[in-house]
Design an enzyme around this catalytic site. Structure first.
Site, PDB file in Angstrom:
ATOM      1  N   GLU A 134       0.843  -1.203   0.000  1.00 16.01           N
ATOM      2  CA  GLU A 134       0.000   0.000   0.000  1.00 16.01           C
ATOM      3  C   GLU A 134       0.880   1.257   0.000  1.00 16.01           C
ATOM      4  OE1 GLU A 134      -3.168  -0.500   2.893  1.00 16.01           O
ATOM      5  OE2 GLU A 134      -3.948  -2.211   1.790  1.00 16.01           O
TER       6      GLU A 134
HETATM    7  C1  HEM Z   1      -9.242  -1.008   4.628  1.00 13.81           C
HETATM    8  C2  HEM Z   1      -8.574   3.611   5.934  1.00 13.81           C
HETATM    9  C3  HEM Z   1      -4.796   3.774   2.904  1.00 13.81           C
HETATM   10  C4  HEM Z   1      -6.548  -0.133   0.672  1.00 13.81           C
HETATM   11  C5  HEM Z   1      -9.404   0.222   5.238  1.00 13.81           C
HETATM   12  C6  HEM Z   1     -10.352   0.517   6.280  1.00 13.81           C
HETATM   13  C7  HEM Z   1     -10.192   1.831   6.632  1.00 13.81           C
HETATM   14  C8  HEM Z   1      -9.122   2.352   5.824  1.00 13.81           C
HETATM   15  C9  HEM Z   1     -10.969   2.609   7.682  1.00 13.81           C
HETATM   16  C10 HEM Z   1     -11.337  -0.468   6.888  1.00 13.81           C
HETATM   17  C11 HEM Z   1     -12.715  -0.229   6.385  1.00 13.81           C
HETATM   18  C12 HEM Z   1     -13.629  -1.350   6.775  1.00 13.81           C
HETATM   19  O1  HEM Z   1     -13.181  -2.325   7.385  1.00 13.81           O
HETATM   20  O2  HEM Z   1     -14.827  -1.278   6.460  1.00 13.81           O
HETATM   21  C13 HEM Z   1      -7.369   3.983   5.341  1.00 13.81           C
HETATM   22  C14 HEM Z   1      -6.565   5.132   5.722  1.00 13.81           C
HETATM   23  C15 HEM Z   1      -5.473   5.141   4.905  1.00 13.81           C
HETATM   24  C16 HEM Z   1      -5.632   4.047   3.974  1.00 13.81           C
HETATM   25  C17 HEM Z   1      -6.901   6.091   6.851  1.00 13.81           C
HETATM   26  C18 HEM Z   1      -4.279   6.065   4.940  1.00 13.81           C
HETATM   27  C19 HEM Z   1      -3.560   6.153   6.101  1.00 13.81           C
HETATM   28  C20 HEM Z   1      -5.018   2.810   1.950  1.00 13.81           C
HETATM   29  C21 HEM Z   1      -4.305   2.678   0.711  1.00 13.81           C
HETATM   30  C22 HEM Z   1      -4.792   1.574   0.080  1.00 13.81           C
HETATM   31  C23 HEM Z   1      -5.825   1.009   0.943  1.00 13.81           C
HETATM   32  C24 HEM Z   1      -3.220   3.640   0.202  1.00 13.81           C
HETATM   33  C25 HEM Z   1      -4.437   0.990  -1.271  1.00 13.81           C
HETATM   34  C26 HEM Z   1      -3.163   0.948  -1.732  1.00 13.81           C
HETATM   35  C27 HEM Z   1      -7.318  -0.775   1.616  1.00 13.81           C
HETATM   36  C28 HEM Z   1      -7.752  -2.157   1.521  1.00 13.81           C
HETATM   37  C29 HEM Z   1      -8.476  -2.431   2.689  1.00 13.81           C
HETATM   38  C30 HEM Z   1      -8.526  -1.183   3.450  1.00 13.81           C
HETATM   39  C31 HEM Z   1      -7.445  -3.128   0.376  1.00 13.81           C
HETATM   40  C32 HEM Z   1      -9.076  -3.778   3.090  1.00 13.81           C
HETATM   41  C33 HEM Z   1      -7.923  -4.621   3.656  1.00 13.81           C
HETATM   42  C34 HEM Z   1      -8.359  -5.837   4.430  1.00 13.81           C
HETATM   43  O3  HEM Z   1      -9.498  -5.965   4.849  1.00 13.81           O
HETATM   44  O4  HEM Z   1      -7.500  -6.695   4.646  1.00 13.81           O
HETATM   45  N1  HEM Z   1      -8.672   1.351   4.964  1.00 13.81           N
HETATM   46  N2  HEM Z   1      -6.770   3.340   4.297  1.00 13.81           N
HETATM   47  N3  HEM Z   1      -5.950   1.802   2.044  1.00 13.81           N
HETATM   48  N4  HEM Z   1      -7.803  -0.225   2.776  1.00 13.81           N
HETATM   49 FE1  HEM Z   1      -7.337   1.579   3.489  1.00 13.81          FE
END
Ligand code: HEM
Ligand code: HEM
Length: 342
Positions: A134
């Site tokens: 990421e």
């Molecule tokens: C999951 C916030 C950066 C891809 C999440 C969730 C949140 C979040 C709140 C959980 C949502 C849920 O469970 O319903 C953030 C914040 C970021 C960030 C605050 C920056 C600090 C990124 C980036 C990417 C990304 C840059 C892509 C390159 C994902 C993915 C998930 C996820 C694929 C699901 C992962 C899993 O369940 O294993 N993010 N995110 N996020 N985010 Fe982010």
């Protein structure tokens, strides 16, 4: 249609369509409207200064090692708070293993990620920054980056006024949590739950009734219409390996309990019509198809097309008013700001 297993967990199997107010009363047994004030997360007092700082951090690509990826890259607030990709693309054009869920209303989920491995939003925010696929950064480099820009140091002081050294990775995560707490989207369904019978169309009400009657509500309830508990994906019939890839065992990786194999958090369904493609594998682009997969895998029966259409209409009533986002102007980098790498 006949739903012997889970329909029994809904309050009643509804033979005839319910009278208007009865349907609303039944819905209120399972769902709750969005609260009218901001949620108060644990150990993190929400202030306007903290929200503004968190917003800047959410949009700042310099929080990633490459300087390319911000939280908003994969949780784009212009497109439903996700990236509309099957699985996300991150550092060095790598693809991650899962679909990106929306950040909208995520404060109402019992825990974060498809498998609930982060207790809350501040614990979650530390993950993507360090994840190799990421943002591929380190906490030390994030703190060095922030300290190199006087405006950020000022903002941290304003957001954490009682701390001698406020520019920390913990506070970075708390500020982001504060911003995310504001990302809620009041929808026609909330107006309906709050007493406005006209907020839903006839089809949406019929869909709501089917959603309850058929047993969807057994796993998708509460304020986020899901996101509150964990269930096996493929409770009755496992979907094919394209939809449910064998390598991702879901919550089992968190609890190491055999019963948790292929268990995932029931998806929160607010704004679901904006966040295709669906499921943690992100391979299903149509909401109708996603609903039919749920019906077969979780309830054990193919649903008549007309019922699917009505449920999809109901899901449309969960599309809310988007938070108004003014793109933040970020502090300029200085001679000491770590340079993009990778
Ligand atoms: C999951 C916030 C950066 C891809 C999440 C969730 C949140 C979040 C709140 C959980 C949502 C849920 O469970 O319903 C953030 C914040 C970021 C960030 C605050 C920056 C600090 C990124 C980036 C990417 C990304 C840059 C892509 C390159 C994902 C993915 C998930 C996820 C694929 C699901 C992962 C899993 O369940 O294993 N993010 N995110 N996020 N985010 Fe982010
Ligand atoms: C995911 C709708 C019944 C548990 C989903 C998604 C939709 C949906 C649209 C995908 C959301 C997204 O990817 O953002 C429905 C409907 C149902 C139903 C309309 C009734 C026909 C159930 C039941 C259970 C359940 C009865 C529990 C036994 C889950 C789980 C996920 C999910 C665990 C996440 C799957 C994954 O890991 O990708 N549901 N659902 N659902 N639902 Fe349901």
């Amino acid at each position: 249609m006949h739903r012997p297993l889970l329909a029994a967990t809904a309050a009643s199997v509804l033979a005839a369509p319910l009278a208007a107010s009865e349907l609303r009363d039944t819905a209120l047994d399972y769902f709750a409207p969005l609260p009218s004030t901001l949620m108060a997360p644990k150990d993190n007092k929400i202030t306007p200064e903290k929200i503004d700082l968190g917003k800047a951090l959410f949009f700042d690509p310099r929080m990633s090692a490459s300087g390319v990826f911000s939280c908003n890259s994969c949780h784009n607030l212009a497109t439903g708070g996700d990236d509309n990709m099957p699985v996300s693309i991150g550092h060095g054009w790598q693809t991650g293993p899962r679909n990106s869920p929306t950040v909208l209303n995520s404060v109402f989920n019992v825990a974060q990620f498809w498998d609930g491995r982060a207790e809350d939003l501040k614990a979650q925010a530390k993950g993507p920054v360090q994840a190799g696929v990421e943002m591929a950064n380190t906490p030390e480099n994030v703190v060095a980056t922030l300290n190199s820009m006087p405006q950020y140091v000022e903002w941290f002081k304003g957001a954490f006024p009682d701390e001698a050294d406020p520019v920390t990775f913990d506070n970075f995560a708390k500020a982001i949590e504060a911003y995310e707490v504001t990302l809620t989207t009041p929808a026609p369904f909330d107006a309906y739950l709050n007493g406005n019978e006209d907020a839903l169309t006839a089809d949406q009400k019929a869909g709501l009734e089917l959603f309850i009657d058929n047993g969807c509500v057994a796993c998708h309830s509460g304020v986020n219409v899901g996101g509150h508990d964990y269930y096996p994906f493929g409770l009755i019939e496992k979907p094919g390996a394209d939809v449910l890839p064998e390598g991702d065992v879901g919550r089992f990786a968190v609890t190491e309990t055999a019963d948790d194999e292929y268990v995932f958090r029931a998806s929160p369904l607010r704004n679901v019509e904006l966040t295709a493609p669906y499921f943690h594998s992100g391979v299903v682009w149509g909401l109708k198809e996603a609903v039919q997969i749920m019906s077969i895998s979780q309830l054990g029966d193919k649903m008549p097309d007309a019922e699917v259409d009505k449920i999809v209409a109901f899901l449309g009533s969960l599309t809310g008013e988007m938070p108004e986002v003014v793109y933040p102007v970020l502090p300029p980098e200085t001679d000491t700001t770590p340079r993009p790498s990778g």
